[in-house]
Design a protein around this motif. Structure first.
Motif, mmCIF file in Angstrom:
data_model
loop_
_atom_site.group_PDB
_atom_site.id
_atom_site.type_symbol
_atom_site.label_atom_id
_atom_site.label_comp_id
_atom_site.label_asym_id
_atom_site.label_seq_id
_atom_site.Cartn_x
_atom_site.Cartn_y
_atom_site.Cartn_z
ATOM 1 N N SER A 100 19.623 29.427 -17.426
ATOM 2 C CA SER A 100 21.933 29.305 -18.342
ATOM 3 C C SER A 100 22.008 30.692 -18.654
ATOM 4 O O SER A 100 21.431 30.846 -19.230
ATOM 5 C CB SER A 100 21.453 27.885 -19.180
ATOM 6 N N THR A 103 22.465 29.207 -22.721
ATOM 7 C CA THR A 103 21.412 29.434 -23.500
ATOM 8 C C THR A 103 19.660 29.981 -23.177
ATOM 9 O O THR A 103 18.806 29.993 -23.650
ATOM 10 C CB THR A 103 20.644 27.967 -24.081
ATOM 11 N N GLY A 104 19.953 30.818 -21.972
ATOM 12 C CA GLY A 104 18.278 31.230 -21.538
ATOM 13 C C GLY A 104 17.806 30.251 -20.935
ATOM 14 O O GLY A 104 16.471 30.441 -21.014
ATOM 15 N N GLY A 105 17.994 28.571 -21.539
ATOM 16 C CA GLY A 105 16.984 27.715 -20.805
ATOM 17 C C GLY A 105 16.923 27.286 -20.090
ATOM 18 O O GLY A 105 18.397 28.291 -18.543
ATOM 19 N N ALA A 106 16.169 26.788 -19.372
ATOM 20 C CA ALA A 106 16.534 26.581 -17.301
ATOM 21 C C ALA A 106 15.646 25.223 -17.011
ATOM 22 O O ALA A 106 14.764 25.229 -17.965
ATOM 23 C CB ALA A 106 15.929 27.696 -16.714
ATOM 24 N N ILE A 107 15.920 24.764 -15.938
ATOM 25 C CA ILE A 107 14.762 23.556 -16.349
ATOM 26 C C ILE A 107 14.652 24.222 -14.571
ATOM 27 O O ILE A 107 15.382 24.399 -13.398
ATOM 28 C CB ILE A 107 16.156 22.317 -15.473
ATOM 29 N N LEU A 108 13.169 23.776 -14.133
ATOM 30 C CA LEU A 108 12.684 24.211 -12.671
ATOM 31 C C LEU A 108 12.223 22.893 -12.511
ATOM 32 O O LEU A 108 11.543 22.152 -12.743
ATOM 33 C CB LEU A 108 11.737 25.548 -13.567
ATOM 34 N N ALA A 129 11.985 31.312 -13.691
ATOM 35 C CA ALA A 129 13.391 30.828 -14.669
ATOM 36 C C ALA A 129 14.425 32.315 -13.534
ATOM 37 O O ALA A 129 13.545 33.627 -13.815
ATOM 38 C CB ALA A 129 13.549 30.858 -15.290
ATOM 39 N N ALA B 3 14.270 16.759 -21.023
ATOM 40 C CA ALA B 3 14.651 18.390 -20.136
ATOM 41 C C ALA B 3 15.837 18.517 -20.032
ATOM 42 O O ALA B 3 15.898 20.433 -20.867
ATOM 43 C CB ALA B 3 14.377 18.313 -18.691
ATOM 44 N N ARG B 7 16.660 22.085 -21.809
ATOM 45 C CA ARG B 7 17.160 23.822 -21.698
ATOM 46 C C ARG B 7 18.600 23.706 -22.668
ATOM 47 O O ARG B 7 18.128 25.572 -22.708
ATOM 48 C CB ARG B 7 17.441 22.825 -20.103
ATOM 49 N N ASP B 8 19.120 23.375 -22.554
ATOM 50 C CA ASP B 8 20.569 23.536 -23.539
ATOM 51 C C ASP B 8 19.856 23.875 -24.883
ATOM 52 O O ASP B 8 20.364 24.783 -25.255
ATOM 53 C CB ASP B 8 21.169 22.650 -23.831
ATOM 54 N N GLU B 9 18.467 23.702 -25.395
ATOM 55 C CA GLU B 9 18.011 24.760 -27.070
ATOM 56 C C GLU B 9 17.647 25.847 -25.976
ATOM 57 O O GLU B 9 16.624 26.085 -27.293
ATOM 58 C CB GLU B 9 17.305 23.042 -27.247
ATOM 59 N N GLY B 10 17.553 26.301 -24.860
ATOM 60 C CA GLY B 10 16.823 27.569 -24.358
ATOM 61 C C GLY B 10 15.443 27.767 -24.557
ATOM 62 O O GLY B 10 15.363 28.885 -23.841
ATOM 63 N N PHE B 11 14.707 26.295 -23.559
ATOM 64 C CA PHE B 11 13.676 26.139 -23.097
ATOM 65 C C PHE B 11 13.532 26.865 -21.896
ATOM 66 O O PHE B 11 14.193 25.938 -20.763
ATOM 67 C CB PHE B 11 13.168 25.323 -23.856
ATOM 68 N N GLU B 12 12.617 26.965 -21.035
ATOM 69 C CA GLU B 12 12.182 26.749 -19.701
ATOM 70 C C GLU B 12 11.328 25.459 -19.746
ATOM 71 O O GLU B 12 10.308 25.758 -20.212
ATOM 72 C CB GLU B 12 11.851 28.070 -19.224
ATOM 73 N N VAL B 13 12.113 24.495 -18.933
ATOM 74 C CA VAL B 13 11.393 22.966 -18.460
ATOM 75 C C VAL B 13 10.591 23.315 -17.226
ATOM 76 O O VAL B 13 12.007 23.286 -16.463
ATOM 77 C CB VAL B 13 12.316 21.756 -18.953
#
Ligand SMILES: Nc1nc2c(ncn2[C@@H]2O[C@H](COP(=O)(O)OP(=O)(O)OP(=O)(O)O)[C@@H](O)[C@H]2O)c(=O)[nH]1
Ligand SMILES: [Mg+2]
Lengths: 348, 113
Positions: A100, A103-108, A129, B3, B7-13
């Motif tokens: 993203s 946020t820098g987050g990602a769903i893999l 990611a 998940a 992700r919105d909290e900035g984690f790679e899930v």
């Protein structure tokens, strides 16, 4: 940190990187996984490890797998993995999903389709990611593939969603690029828009268990033939590749062995043993990698504490239209070239 | 859901899907080199599955991985699970922010540079 503390921290992480490289190469899968994390995090441990592993790589067949979201890439890769395992070959998968930008987050989520191989140590699946790295995605991906290659995986699939330029670029750095299409109408237009067909060596019309797949395949073949005629008319200009179109169902497992066979034929023809056509791909890959690393190194130099204020001043001048961006870029390059050896970065 | 939230909290899930065997969870955790394993167990089998996952992680040398669980887990089971090596059990009504904060405070740090 003082310069000497920094130097010894760096020495520590080189030792760690070399230890990880040796362990990974001797078959320690946890070490391999941890090394891939270092590669993703772009640490100096990763650089030290690559110094050992890069010269040992260059033997594997890197297969890029791309296509629209939901086209069935992961399911197809899982089937291809099964097919390769049936033939006894170790296989690795790098499954890349977007981060993203906010946020820098990602769903893999690609792994969901590939969980059947949990007990098999010759299948190594890693999600990554895309992250927003300065150097671009290609650098980490090629480095990760080189590590897997050096650790004895002769066949490596790299899955990316074929939507953004960088994802398409990643597919294009592979030795062979598979573009996966679902038979639904409109997919072809999407693929053309995304520039997908231009990078394809093999187009798979997937979900062939559904109606419309045959028609989609013949439509694609016709389109590619017209494209090829048009290209000939262009004379000497660089021509896009002329991909094969294959039908498959990743879910039912039909057409999968044909895809693997086509991959192997390409590998036999252009693979590490041959020099001719594959040279272009290898050069492109080296260039993508270097471009990323150079950009990153330059970024580090420009924002080095010693230089950050000067860099920021130039940035401001451009923002205020006092300096044009080309002149600014030249100025920064000259300044880095002159002073590149100054400051804490010279502590090595 | 979780998940998405993380992700919105900035984690790679890394999402592995439903109905995973302990072997699948351990293998995914190993290959992905995760910092945290989050398990949602609705089947009622938490007392067998969770200890097997913790043991599997330990057997692979992943002692520093945080193991958390949620789903339908009765309060009486929590001390036993904690004893078995589960770091944290989240009860119903836990917010995503609480999970994210817990992970940020307790997961092993990444090295930079
Ligand atoms: N009918 C049919 N459905 C399929 C086939 N392959 C995949 N699917 C379905 O298509 C959906 C997407 O499959 P994935 O393999 O995750 O597709 P993907 O291209 O990897 O998706 P992203 O990584 O999210 O872009 C899932 O619901 C699959 O069950 C197939 O061969 N036939
Ligand atoms: Mg996928």
């Amino acid at each position: 940190m003082t310069a000497s503390a920094e130097a010894s921290a760096r020495e520590g992480s080189s030792v760690r990187g070399r230890a990880l490289a040796d362990a990974a190469r001797s078959g320690d899968r946890r070490a391999l996984a941890r090394l891939l994390t270092q590669i993703e995090d772009r640490t100096s441990a990763a650089e030290a490890a690559l110094r050992i592993l890069y010269p040992l790589a260059g033997k594997a067949h890197l297969v890029g797998v791309t296509g629209a979201p939901g086209a069935g890439k992961s399911t197809l890769v899982a089937s291809l993995v099964g097919e390769a395992r049936a033939g006894g070959r170790p296989v690795a998968v790098l499954a890349i999903d977007p981060s993203s930008p906010i946020t820098g987050g990602a769903i893999l989520g690609d792994r969901v389709r590939m969980q059947a191989y949990a007990g098999d140590r010759d299948v190594f699946i890693r999600s990554m990611a895309s992250r927003g790295h300065v150097g671009g995605l290609a650098t980490s991906t090629v480095a990760a593939a080189a590590v897997l290659d050096a650790c004895g995986f002769p066949l490596i699939f790299i899955e990316t969603v074929g939507t953004g330029q960088s994802e398409v670029a990643v597919a294009a750095i592979a030795d062979t690029t598979l573009v996966v299409q679902a038979p639904e109408m409109g997919d072809e237009v999407q693929a053309i828009k995304a520039g997908l067909l231009e990078v394809a060596d093999i187009v798979v019309v997937n979900k062939a268990d559904r109606p419309g797949a045959d028609r989609a395949a013949s439509h694609l073949r016709a389109m590619l033939t017209v494209g090829a005629q048009h290209d000939r008319a262009l004379g000497d200009r660089p021509r896009p590749k002329r991909p094969d179109v294959l039908l498959a169902s990743g879910m039912a497992g039909t057409g999968v062995s044909e895809i693997l066979a086509a991959l192997d034929r390409r590998e036999a023809k252009h693979g590490a043993g041959s020099r001719e056509q594959a040279d272009g791909t290898r050069l492109a890959r080296a260039e993508a990698q270097l471009a990323g690393i150079l950009a990153e190194r330059l970024h580090q130099q420009l924002w080095d504490p010693e230089r950050a204020a000067a860099t920021e001043a130039v940035l401001r001048a451009v923002a205020d239209h006092e300096l044009d961006p080309y002149a600014a870029a030249d100025q920064l390059l000259v300044s880095v070239a002159k002073g590149g050896r100054d400051g804490p970065t010279s502590a090595t | 859901m979780l998940a998405r939230g993380l992700r919105d909290e900035g984690f790679e899930v890394v999402y592995t899907g439903l109905r995973q065997t302990p072997e699948m969870v351990v293998s995914a955790a190993l290959q992905e080199d995760v910092d945290v394993v989050g398990l949602s167990i609705l089947s009622g089998a938490h007392m067998t599955l969770l200890p097997r996952i913790v043991d599997g992680l330990r057997a692979q040398g992943m002692d520093d991985v945080l193991v958390t669980a949620g789903g339908i887990i009765p309060d009486v089971d929590i001390p036993v699970l904690r004893e078995a090596g589960v770091d944290r059990v989240f009860g119903p009504g836990t917010t995503i922010r609480q999970v994210a904060d817990y992970i940020r405070e307790n997961a092993r740090p990444h090295e930079n540079g």
